[in-house]
Design a protein around this motif. Structure first.
Motif, PDB file in Angstrom:
ATOM      1  N   ARG A  59      -0.084   2.442   3.859  1.00  0.00           N
ATOM      2  CA  ARG A  59      -0.985   2.049   4.949  1.00  0.00           C
ATOM      3  C   ARG A  59      -2.023   3.122   5.246  1.00  0.00           C
ATOM      4  O   ARG A  59      -2.699   3.079   6.267  1.00  0.00           O
ATOM      5  N   GLU A  60      -2.133   4.082   4.329  1.00  0.00           N
ATOM      6  CA  GLU A  60      -3.138   5.142   4.401  1.00  0.00           C
ATOM      7  C   GLU A  60      -3.064   5.915   5.717  1.00  0.00           C
ATOM      8  O   GLU A  60      -4.088   6.260   6.318  1.00  0.00           O
ATOM      9  N   ILE A  61      -1.848   6.186   6.158  1.00  0.00           N
ATOM     10  CA  ILE A  61      -1.612   7.036   7.317  1.00  0.00           C
ATOM     11  C   ILE A  61      -1.416   8.459   6.805  1.00  0.00           C
ATOM     12  O   ILE A  61      -0.523   8.731   6.005  1.00  0.00           O
ATOM     13  N   THR A  62      -2.258   9.363   7.245  1.00  0.00           N
ATOM     14  CA  THR A  62      -2.201  10.749   6.796  1.00  0.00           C
ATOM     15  C   THR A  62      -1.107  11.485   7.557  1.00  0.00           C
ATOM     16  O   THR A  62      -1.114  11.510   8.791  1.00  0.00           O
ATOM     17  N   PHE A  63      -0.171  12.069   6.818  1.00  0.00           N
ATOM     18  CA  PHE A  63       0.928  12.765   7.485  1.00  0.00           C
ATOM     19  C   PHE A  63       1.268  14.059   6.762  1.00  0.00           C
ATOM     20  O   PHE A  63       1.051  14.212   5.563  1.00  0.00           O
TER      21      PHE A  63
END
Length: 230
Positions: A59-63
């Protein structure tokens, strides 16, 4: 009580790579002094982390993984902090099921959000290593630290939940799944599309009234319970 969450994100087929990574991580971890299930607890927690990482990546969540930080598991977009709580279940989640955060580190572990994962296994299947008995998983929703502190209902060590017979091995703050921020909304919060949940968490009036009744009858110890004015 208006539910703000009624849908879950199901992972129907857990990839072998997720099991492998969970086993690798768990093998490197010590057994936590407060752990109820020892090595199994580590395996459950690690599998939940791996599945959430895969979910965030798709989901292209940068972590940034900060699993060695005892206050949270991840830093999201360099800003928000996130803690994953994973539960072993033998059935599909339902909106009235509880999600728990232990009280022994509640004042220390203060992420911006908790994200809850349910792993489902067949308890009759003992043919495979423990963590590989989980055949499906559900990311069920999240809640902010402040909301959990406001609406979470404390259950105390050695108490039995009258609804399902579960005995608590430590003091916990519990919220039911309908009180959580939906997964789709958690995605937008973590991506920075939303700055706060669209709805506030409601208190669980029914359970609070039942608990007050049981406390008054002497069946449970007194404790601070959520109120609308909190």
């Amino acid at each position: 009580m208006k539910p703000r969450n009624s849908t879950f994100s199901q992972i129907k087929c857990i990839p072998d790579s997720a099991y492998d990574e969970a086993e690798r991580r768990a093998a490197l971890l010590p057994i936590h002094p407060n752990s109820h299930r020892g090595e199994k607890a580590n395996l459950i927690g690690c599998l939940g982390e791996v599945l959430v990482e895969n979910w965030m990546l798709t989901r292209e969540i940068t972590f940034e993984s900060q699993l060695n930080n005892t206050k949270h598991d991840y830093r999201i977009n360099g800003c928000l902090t996130l803690e994953i709580k994973t539960k072993d279940r033998t059935c599909r989640p339902r909106i009235e099921f509880d999600n728990s955060a232990p009280m022994y580190n509640h004042m220390h572990q203060r992420p911006d959000y908790f994200l809850f994962v349910s792993l489902q296994r067949d308890k009759r299947d003992t043919s495979m290593p423990f963590v590989r008995r989980f055949k499906t998983a559900f990311i069920v929703g999240g809640i902010s630290y402040n909301e959990l502190d406001r609406v979470g209902i404390p259950f105390l060590k050695d108490e039995e939940d009258w609804r399902n017979g579960t005995k608590f091995w430590t003091d916990c703050l519990n919220v039911e799944m309908w009180q959580l921020v939906p997964v789709s909304e958690m995605k937008d919060l973590l991506k920075g599309v939303l700055s706060r949940p669209r709805e506030d968490a409601a208190i669980n009036v029914k359970i609070i009234e039942e608990m007050r009744s049981r406390i008054a009858a002497g069946g449970l110890k007194s404790r601070k319970l959520p109120t609308e004015s909190n």
